[in-house]
Design a protein around this motif. Structure first.
Motif, short mmCIF file in Angstrom:
data_model
loop_
_atom_site.label_atom_id
_atom_site.label_comp_id
_atom_site.label_asym_id
_atom_site.label_seq_id
_atom_site.Cartn_x
_atom_site.Cartn_y
_atom_site.Cartn_z
N ILE A 81 -8.54 -8.75 10.02
CA ILE A 81 -9.83 -6.85 10.29
C ILE A 81 -9.30 -5.96 11.26
N GLN A 82 -8.51 -6.60 11.72
CA GLN A 82 -8.21 -5.31 13.07
C GLN A 82 -6.52 -4.65 12.30
N LEU A 83 -6.14 -5.08 11.15
CA LEU A 83 -5.51 -4.81 10.40
C LEU A 83 -5.74 -3.49 9.30
N SER A 84 -4.56 -2.82 8.43
CA SER A 84 -5.58 -2.36 7.05
C SER A 84 -4.70 -2.16 6.05
N GLY A 85 -4.88 -1.42 4.82
CA GLY A 85 -4.11 -1.67 4.13
C GLY A 85 -2.56 -2.40 3.77
N LEU A 86 -2.33 -2.75 3.43
CA LEU A 86 -0.83 -3.71 2.88
C LEU A 86 -1.04 -4.64 4.22
N ALA A 87 -1.05 -4.15 5.42
CA ALA A 87 -0.54 -5.44 6.33
C ALA A 87 -1.81 -5.80 6.18
N ARG A 88 -2.93 -5.71 5.81
CA ARG A 88 -4.08 -6.29 5.86
C ARG A 88 -4.14 -7.59 4.99
N ALA B 170 0.24 -4.87 -5.30
CA ALA B 170 -0.17 -4.59 -6.68
C ALA B 170 -1.84 -5.71 -7.45
N ASP B 171 -2.09 -6.29 -6.56
CA ASP B 171 -3.48 -7.74 -6.74
C ASP B 171 -4.42 -6.18 -5.85
N GLU B 172 -3.82 -6.15 -4.76
CA GLU B 172 -5.33 -4.95 -3.54
C GLU B 172 -5.11 -3.63 -4.74
N PHE B 173 -4.15 -2.97 -4.68
CA PHE B 173 -4.59 -1.27 -4.91
C PHE B 173 -4.66 -1.14 -6.63
N GLY B 174 -4.10 -2.28 -7.13
CA GLY B 174 -4.39 -2.26 -9.30
C GLY B 174 -3.46 -1.55 -9.37
N THR B 175 -2.43 -1.37 -8.65
CA THR B 175 -1.09 -0.37 -9.23
C THR B 175 -0.06 -1.35 -10.02
N PRO B 176 0.17 -0.67 -11.26
CA PRO B 176 1.48 -1.11 -12.22
C PRO B 176 2.25 -1.47 -12.10
N LEU B 177 3.19 -3.01 -11.71
CA LEU B 177 4.50 -2.77 -11.35
C LEU B 177 4.79 -2.52 -12.12
N PHE B 178 6.57 -2.35 -12.38
CA PHE B 178 7.22 -1.60 -12.69
C PHE B 178 9.25 -2.59 -11.94
N ASP B 179 9.92 -2.96 -13.35
CA ASP B 179 11.28 -3.38 -13.24
C ASP B 179 12.08 -1.79 -13.37
N GLU C 230 1.44 7.38 -8.42
CA GLU C 230 2.07 5.70 -8.53
C GLU C 230 2.59 4.99 -9.15
N ILE C 231 3.89 4.07 -9.20
CA ILE C 231 4.22 2.87 -10.19
C ILE C 231 4.71 1.99 -9.15
N LEU C 232 4.32 1.33 -9.00
CA LEU C 232 4.95 0.11 -7.97
C LEU C 232 6.31 0.12 -7.64
#
Length: 572
Positions: free
Chosen positions: A6-13, A60-69, A128-130
């Motif tokens: 819980i001490q971390l946030s965002g992507l690191a968490r 992609a799972d955490e933020f629901g952002t589409p993943l693009f190659d 944004e596109i991941l």
């Protein structure tokens, strides 16, 4: 899972929760990334802490952002809507512009500041596109390189300037079917522009456009090796030839005899690349060969050429002598011109009058009087040299000594207070002397005028991915290494292959040199009309390494491989 993520946030968490990172490692990585002022994702991938694919899937799972190659995208179609500084600062790249939306590739979806600044600069709503971190980094570099070069998508007829120093100035009239003026020829124009830019970006030295009965082939020579890059439809062959001839200021109606021309291609506001173009009538059309003439290659400096310290000292000593001959020898494509231009750049000061006769003038050097040879009007090397001697010269450079007349005038100039630099096509320094003797130059003239002979080759340089080879002691000795070298534990490397070198195992080239200073003992052998074998024996006694020995030094230093040495030296 960490006890207290819980001490971390965002992507690191999220990475800690997915067991991709320990909490302590995540905190440490975040702190270090912050100190280095780089994104956390970049730090994790560069230090091999977490793979870029794992980070992308978690984000992609955490933020629901589409993943693009992004590797499926062509860098040339990317909209140029933000400057390089913003791209590098946020490690983010706009890749699509649809209506009032601008899609921005990012590897860290929490990087909201990037979207805000890009939206502010462009006035377009940014989304944004991941993208995987390693692919994004590679793509950004590719995009910025293409942007610096003007980009193939923006490269049209107006971006190609014609250099009027054409060998054949009698240009033929344009024809609709040949010059690319019809709509059907637009693909030909784009194809040629793409080939030219690809060759420049790939560090190639030559382009070959070759027509055959049922095929048409384009090959590039990169790091001394030819490789096929394209096979356009065979029916486009005549249009490709005509387009290149128009760009080179050649006569497009003349297909029976070889022609020479030149293209000046502006790839940015401050940089232009010249191409020396030659046509050759062949069985099924015209073959065209383009030599890339990059002015920056003439300003690399002697430290970049690959001379050993002793060789460099002899080079500079001979260069600064007030008179005498400085000869560079080797086969075509061995880097002789770059060596001479490097020397000329060192000598190019307001106090010296430098004149060159070249066929053709390959690279324009400000401050040096360069005279292009023109055989049509009788201006050959010997005639140019005679004129130079009436122009109060200090240093004279002759593109090549091809005949006795040119050799004799050059030697007389060297004996009367001038520094004369030139090239010959021979395989080694001792053979240079015998070649001049066979032309008819008197032995005493050679012994008293020649100061230094440099024979050279270009070998492919091993990429950083090189791998150490386990070669038996006897095999190394047979290859030419001394017992002392072998017993000292020398390391020999070979090619491996990676993304950086395109799987070839080599990236760039390094010079291999035989530098021979004409000493008193060598002068005696020349005066006695000794052959190349006798001259070589004296050179060995004087401690001058031949091409093969110099190549082995490069192998010991890990710069090139034994296979490459065998290829370029042929056992010399």
């Amino acid at each position: 899972m960490a006890a207290n993520p819980i001490q971390l946030s965002g992507l690191a968490r999220r990475l800690v929760e997915d067991n991709l990172l320990e909490e302590a490692t995540a905190k440490d990585a975040s702190d270090k990334a912050s100190k280095k002022k780089i994104p956390l994702v970049t730090y994790l991938v560069k230090n091999d802490i977490v793979s870029s694919m794992a980070i992308a899937n978690a984000a992609a799972d955490e933020f629901g952002t589409p993943l693009f190659d992004i590797s499926t995208l062509d860098a040339e179609v990317i909209p140029k809507v933000v400057d390089e500084g913003l791209i590098r600062k946020y490690h983010a790249l706009p890749i699509f512009h649809r209506g009032n939306r601008l899609f921005v590739a990012v590897s860290d979806p929490t990087n909201r500041q990037a979207l805000q600044d890009i939206q502010f600069q462009t006035g377009i709503n940014a989304e944004e596109i991941l993208v995987e971190e390693n692919k994004l980094e590679s793509f950004i570099e590719s995009f910025l390189e293409s942007q610096e070069g003007g980009g193939l998508g923006d490269l049209g007829d107006d971006d190609v300037d014609l250099d009027m120093e054409a060998v054949d100035e009698e240009g033929g009239g344009p024809e609709d079917d040949d010059t690319g003026s019809t709509a059907d020829d637009t693909p030909v124009v784009r194809f040629i522009n793409k080939m030219l830019m690809d060759a420049i970006r790939g560090g190639s030295s030559d382009l070959h456009f070759e027509p055959f009965e049922k095929a048409y082939r384009v090959r590039f020579r990169t790091d001394g090796i030819l490789h096929e890059v394209s096979r356009p439809p065979v029916h486009l062959g005549p249009k490709i030839s005509s387009r290149l001839k128009v760009m080179s200021q050649m006569d497009i109606s003349e297909r029976r005899v070889p022609q020479d021309g030149r293209i000046k291609l502006k790839i940015s506001k401050s940089k232009a690349i010249d191409f020396r173009v030659n046509t050759l009538p062949v069985l099924f059309g015209e073959k065209l060969c383009l030599r890339i003439l990059d002015p920056s290659s003439a300003k690399m400096g002697i430290d970049m050429l690959g001379y050993e310290e002793e060789q460099k000292a002899m080079f500079l000593e001979a260069l600064h002598k007030p008179q005498g001959m400085f000869l560079v020898t080797g086969p075509t494509g061995s880097g002789k011109t770059v060596s001479l231009y490097t020397g000329l750049n060192i000598l190019n000061t307001p106090e010296l009058n430098i004149s060159t006769a070249e066929d053709p003038v390959e690279i324009n050097l400000e401050g040096i009087n360069q005279c292009p040879v023109n055989h049509k009007v009788g201006l050959d090397f010997s005639e140019a040299l005679r004129s130079f001697l009436r122009q109060d010269p200090d240093i004279v450079m002759v593109g090549e000594i091809r005949d006795l007349e040119t050799a004799n005038i050059a030697i007389k100039a060297a004996q009367t207070g001038h520094m004369v630099m030139s090239t010959l096509h021979t395989n080694s320094a001792p053979e240079t002397i015998t070649r001049l003797r066979n032309m008819g130059v008197a032995a005493f003239n050679l012994a008293t005028s020649v100061n230094l002979i440099v024979a050279q080759r270009l070998a492919r340089r091993l990429c950083d991915c090189k791998t150490k080879l386990d070669i038996p002691r006897n095999a190394l000795i047979e290859k030419g290494f001394s017992e002392t070298d072998v017993d000292s534990g020398i390391e020999v490397f070979g090619p491996k292959g990676c993304d950086k070198c395109g799987g070839a195992g080599y990236k760039g080239r390094v010079g291999i040199y035989e530098v021979v200073k004409i000493t008193e003992d060598i002068s005696k052998i020349i005066m006695e009309d000794g052959n190349s074998i006798e001259i070589k024996e004296v050179c060995t006694k004087e401690g001058f390494n031949d091409i093969f020995q110099s190549a082995l030094v490069k192998v010991k230093n890990g710069m090139t491989s034994l296979d490459e040495v065998d290829r370029v030296t042929s056992g010399h």
